[in-house]
Design a protein around this motif. Structure first.
Motif, PDB file in Angstrom:
ATOM      1  N   VAL A 210      -6.303   4.031  34.535  1.00 49.55           N
ATOM      2  CA  VAL A 210      -5.775   3.886  35.884  1.00 49.55           C
ATOM      3  C   VAL A 210      -6.077   2.470  36.352  1.00 49.55           C
ATOM      4  N   ALA A 211      -5.073   1.599  36.333  1.00 52.29           N
ATOM      5  CA  ALA A 211      -5.249   0.209  36.736  1.00 52.29           C
ATOM      6  C   ALA A 211      -4.023  -0.229  37.519  1.00 52.29           C
ATOM      7  N   ASP A 212      -4.208  -1.242  38.379  1.00 50.12           N
ATOM      8  CA  ASP A 212      -3.096  -1.772  39.173  1.00 50.12           C
ATOM      9  C   ASP A 212      -2.268  -2.775  38.382  1.00 50.12           C
ATOM     10  N   VAL A 213      -2.927  -3.594  37.568  1.00 55.08           N
ATOM     11  CA  VAL A 213      -2.245  -4.631  36.805  1.00 55.08           C
ATOM     12  C   VAL A 213      -2.566  -4.435  35.331  1.00 55.08           C
ATOM     13  N   GLY A 214      -1.535  -4.421  34.499  1.00 58.12           N
ATOM     14  CA  GLY A 214      -1.730  -4.323  33.059  1.00 58.12           C
ATOM     15  C   GLY A 214      -1.308  -5.601  32.368  1.00 58.12           C
ATOM     16  N   LEU A 215      -2.187  -6.143  31.531  1.00 60.98           N
ATOM     17  CA  LEU A 215      -1.904  -7.376  30.803  1.00 60.98           C
ATOM     18  C   LEU A 215      -1.212  -7.042  29.490  1.00 60.98           C
ATOM     19  N   VAL A 216      -0.029  -7.606  29.284  1.00 63.11           N
ATOM     20  CA  VAL A 216       0.780  -7.353  28.094  1.00 63.11           C
ATOM     21  C   VAL A 216       0.880  -8.649  27.313  1.00 63.11           C
ATOM     22  N   GLY A 217       0.629  -8.584  26.020  1.00 60.24           N
ATOM     23  CA  GLY A 217       0.725  -9.796  25.225  1.00 60.24           C
ATOM     24  C   GLY A 217       0.454  -9.545  23.763  1.00 60.24           C
ATOM     25  N   PHE A 218       0.781 -10.530  22.947  1.00 61.78           N
ATOM     26  CA  PHE A 218       0.507 -10.474  21.521  1.00 61.78           C
ATOM     27  C   PHE A 218      -0.996 -10.590  21.279  1.00 61.78           C
ATOM     28  N   PRO A 219      -1.456 -10.229  20.097  1.00 61.91           N
ATOM     29  CA  PRO A 219      -2.874 -10.427  19.783  1.00 61.91           C
ATOM     30  C   PRO A 219      -3.277 -11.903  19.928  1.00 61.91           C
ATOM     31  N   SER A 220      -4.476 -12.108  20.427  1.00 62.02           N
ATOM     32  CA  SER A 220      -5.058 -13.451  20.619  1.00 62.02           C
ATOM     33  C   SER A 220      -4.281 -14.278  21.632  1.00 62.02           C
ATOM     34  N   ALA A 221      -3.615 -13.610  22.589  1.00 57.89           N
ATOM     35  CA  ALA A 221      -2.903 -14.358  23.634  1.00 57.89           C
ATOM     36  C   ALA A 221      -3.832 -14.784  24.755  1.00 57.89           C
ATOM     37  N   GLY A 222      -5.064 -14.290  24.778  1.00 56.05           N
ATOM     38  CA  GLY A 222      -6.016 -14.673  25.815  1.00 56.05           C
ATOM     39  C   GLY A 222      -6.172 -13.648  26.911  1.00 56.05           C
ATOM     40  N   LYS A 223      -5.796 -12.399  26.662  1.00 51.71           N
ATOM     41  CA  LYS A 223      -5.899 -11.365  27.707  1.00 51.71           C
ATOM     42  C   LYS A 223      -7.354 -11.059  28.036  1.00 51.71           C
ATOM     43  N   SER A 224      -8.180 -10.898  27.004  1.00 54.48           N
ATOM     44  CA  SER A 224      -9.590 -10.590  27.256  1.00 54.48           C
ATOM     45  C   SER A 224     -10.289 -11.741  27.973  1.00 54.48           C
ATOM     46  N   SER A 225      -9.946 -12.950  27.605  1.00 54.93           N
ATOM     47  CA  SER A 225     -10.545 -14.105  28.279  1.00 54.93           C
ATOM     48  C   SER A 225     -10.140 -14.140  29.743  1.00 54.93           C
ATOM     49  N   LEU A 226      -8.895 -13.787  30.023  1.00 57.28           N
ATOM     50  CA  LEU A 226      -8.424 -13.789  31.406  1.00 57.28           C
ATOM     51  C   LEU A 226      -9.159 -12.734  32.232  1.00 57.28           C
ATOM     52  N   VAL A 227      -9.363 -11.559  31.671  1.00 59.58           N
ATOM     53  CA  VAL A 227     -10.097 -10.516  32.391  1.00 59.58           C
ATOM     54  C   VAL A 227     -11.534 -10.950  32.640  1.00 59.58           C
ATOM     55  N   SER A 228     -12.131 -11.628  31.677  1.00 54.89           N
ATOM     56  CA  SER A 228     -13.537 -12.016  31.821  1.00 54.89           C
ATOM     57  C   SER A 228     -13.738 -13.056  32.927  1.00 54.89           C
ATOM     58  N   VAL A 229     -12.735 -13.891  33.189  1.00 53.78           N
ATOM     59  CA  VAL A 229     -12.895 -14.916  34.227  1.00 53.78           C
ATOM     60  C   VAL A 229     -12.392 -14.434  35.590  1.00 53.78           C
TER      61      VAL A 229
END
Length: 488
Positions: free
Chosen positions: A159-178
């Motif tokens: 259950v989330a408001d925004v879902g990050l969609v992207g190819f592997p290693s696109a930087g999604k985890s880094s974006l969530v961490s910052v």
């Protein structure tokens, strides 16, 4: 390190109902004290309850079997048995319950939402509750029902408001961490993220959640790669954000082709809960495109080339760098505005009201069909007949007679006659098959004999010793006097 589990199969079993007690009150100078057997207690049920403190299905992965308490049997002196203890299983918000065939049984969203996974068995009535004008001192009691047992599949949809969609290693985890305080695993190889990561983002006057889910590759909608393990967690997201790697060195890849591939997979995926969450298809959700890694010189040049083409599609475009934090402030406020607009257009759903479906006036409560496995036989189906069969002590003639009375009052015998059942026809109810005898008189007006007996069941088809002896004499063709001489 804790594990994230988002799909498990559990085996739930409710408690069995306690047996009723057959007892007669005994006291000095009171030889006719009357029946005083108590009722059995109901079995405990199994319930699933949403708890906001639970975030994974890990506990069910290690302990998939759940059993509620059994009801206690009744006792003499009109003492009813204790009710079995209910078993409450806490599940995360967003859990979907499916049966073994994949049919959706419940969508558990919201703190305290409850689903009855297994219903406890009813306790059997004691002979005190079975006493009537014609049957003043029953010599039997009803057995307790078995609790419901079944296999369920629990599937967690984040259950989330925004879902990050992207190819592997696109930087999604880094974006969530910052953007949040979440600390997902970050590495420089594909499919570093194997489980969803949720982060809470706070802005001035707005708080929303953002989900980093495993990377998407072409063919994910058909199960390729992490496939459905990825797409399942996007079903509840109100806003989808394309995270595009502008610094990729893979041949044949560029931001526009990546976006097109992502859109093709989102369009091909069919959410199972469209009718429940009311968000519509994934292809219709609001979009935002995030051009990531612009701290790399070549990536910044590529972002300049594709930014205008992406904007022509009507989607907001943001250039960011999760490493240098460039453009993060503007992105955060833009996402907050999109989430706020969505919440204003889609207010929180009201709690569902219970639906009461009255019984149809022409519903007899049972059905009678021909038995395909037994020529001339019949099968009686229905909740009440099958429950009565399970509650009957078949080694007690009085209990069997009471069952016959109940089936007759329900109209089972009349329906068998209407469908042309012949005497001795095998009739199956539940797990019991018996020979139907239409000549047996039924009804409470039939006089009741001693406790545990029934005058209607005193007949026996067993051939006695004298009858067998006479049959043997007739087969030999001997007269009575010749037979006596032969025996002497």
């Amino acid at each position: 390190m804790s594990r994230f589990v988002d799909r498990v199969t559990i085996h739930v079993a409710a408690g069995n109902g306690g047996h009723g007690c057959s007892s007669v009150h005994r006291e000095k100078f009171k030889p006719l004290g009357g029946p005083d057997g108590g009722d059995g207690g109901n079995g405990g049920g199994v319930r699933l309850v949403v708890d906001p403190q639970v975030h994974t299905l890990l506990d069910f992965h290690f302990r998939p079997h759940a059993k509620a308490g059994n009801g206690r049997p009744g006792q003499g002196g009109n003492r009813d048995g204790a009710t079995g203890e209910d078993l409450v299983l806490k599940v995360p918000d967003g859990t979907v319950v499916l049966d073994a065939d994949g049919r959706i049984l419940a969508d558990l969203v919201g703190d305290g939402t409850t689903f009855e996974a297994a219903q406890g068995g009813r306790g059997g009535l004691g002979n005190a509750a079975l006493a009537s004008k014609a049957r003043k001192a029953p010599g039997f009691a009803l057995l307790g029902e078995e609790g419901q047992a079944r296999d369920l599949v629990l599937e967690l949809k984040s259950v989330a408001d925004v879902g990050l969609v992207g190819f592997p290693s696109a930087g999604k985890s880094s974006l969530v961490s910052v953007l949040s305080a979440a600390k997902p695993k970050i590495a420089d190889y594909p499919f570093t993220t194997l489980v969803p990561n949720l982060g809470v983002v706070q802005t001035e006057g707005e708080v929303f959640t953002i989900a980093d889910v495993p990377g998407l590759i072409p063919g994910a909608s058909t199960g390729r790669g992490l496939g459905l393990e990825f797409l399942r967690h996007l079903e509840r997201c109100a806003v989808l954000a394309h995270v595009v790697d502008c610094a990729t060195l893979e041949p044949g890849r560029d931001p526009i082709s990546d976006i097109d591939a992502l859109e093709a997979e989102l369009a091909a995926y069919q959410p199972a809960l469209t009718a429940d969450h009311g968000l519509g298809d994934l292809a219709e959700r609001p979009r935002v495109v995030i051009l990531n890694k612009i701290d790399v010189p070549d990536a910044a040049d590529l972002a300049d080339l594709v930014e205008a083409e992406v904007a022509e599609r009507g989607w907001p475009v943001h250039r960011i760098s999760a490493v240098s934090h460039e453009g993060l402030r503007e992105l955060t406020f833009a996402l907050a505005r999109m989430v706020r607009d969505y919440r204003e257009q889609h207010p929180k759903p009201q709690a569902r009201r219970p639906v009461i479906r009255p019984k149809a006036v022409d519903d007899a409560g049972f059905t009678v069909i021909a038995d395909p496995a037994s020529p001339g036989g019949f099968i009686v189906r229905g909740t009440r007949p099958e429950r009565w069969i399970a509650q009957t002590q078949f080694d007690n003639d009085e209990a069997v007679g009471y069952l016959a009375d109940r089936l007759n009052r329900l109209g089972v015998e009349d329906e068998l006659v209407r469908q042309g059942a012949e005497p001795g026809a095998p009739v199956t109810i539940g797990a019991v098959t018996f020979d139907w005898e239409p000549t047996t008189p039924m009804g409470d007006e039939v006089p009741v004999t001693g406790r545990g007996t029934d005058i209607r069941l005193d007949r026996s088809d067993r051939i006695g010793a004298a009858e067998r002896k006479e049959a043997r004499r007739l087969r030999r063709g001997l007269h009575e006097d010749e037979f006596d001489e032969d025996q002497s």
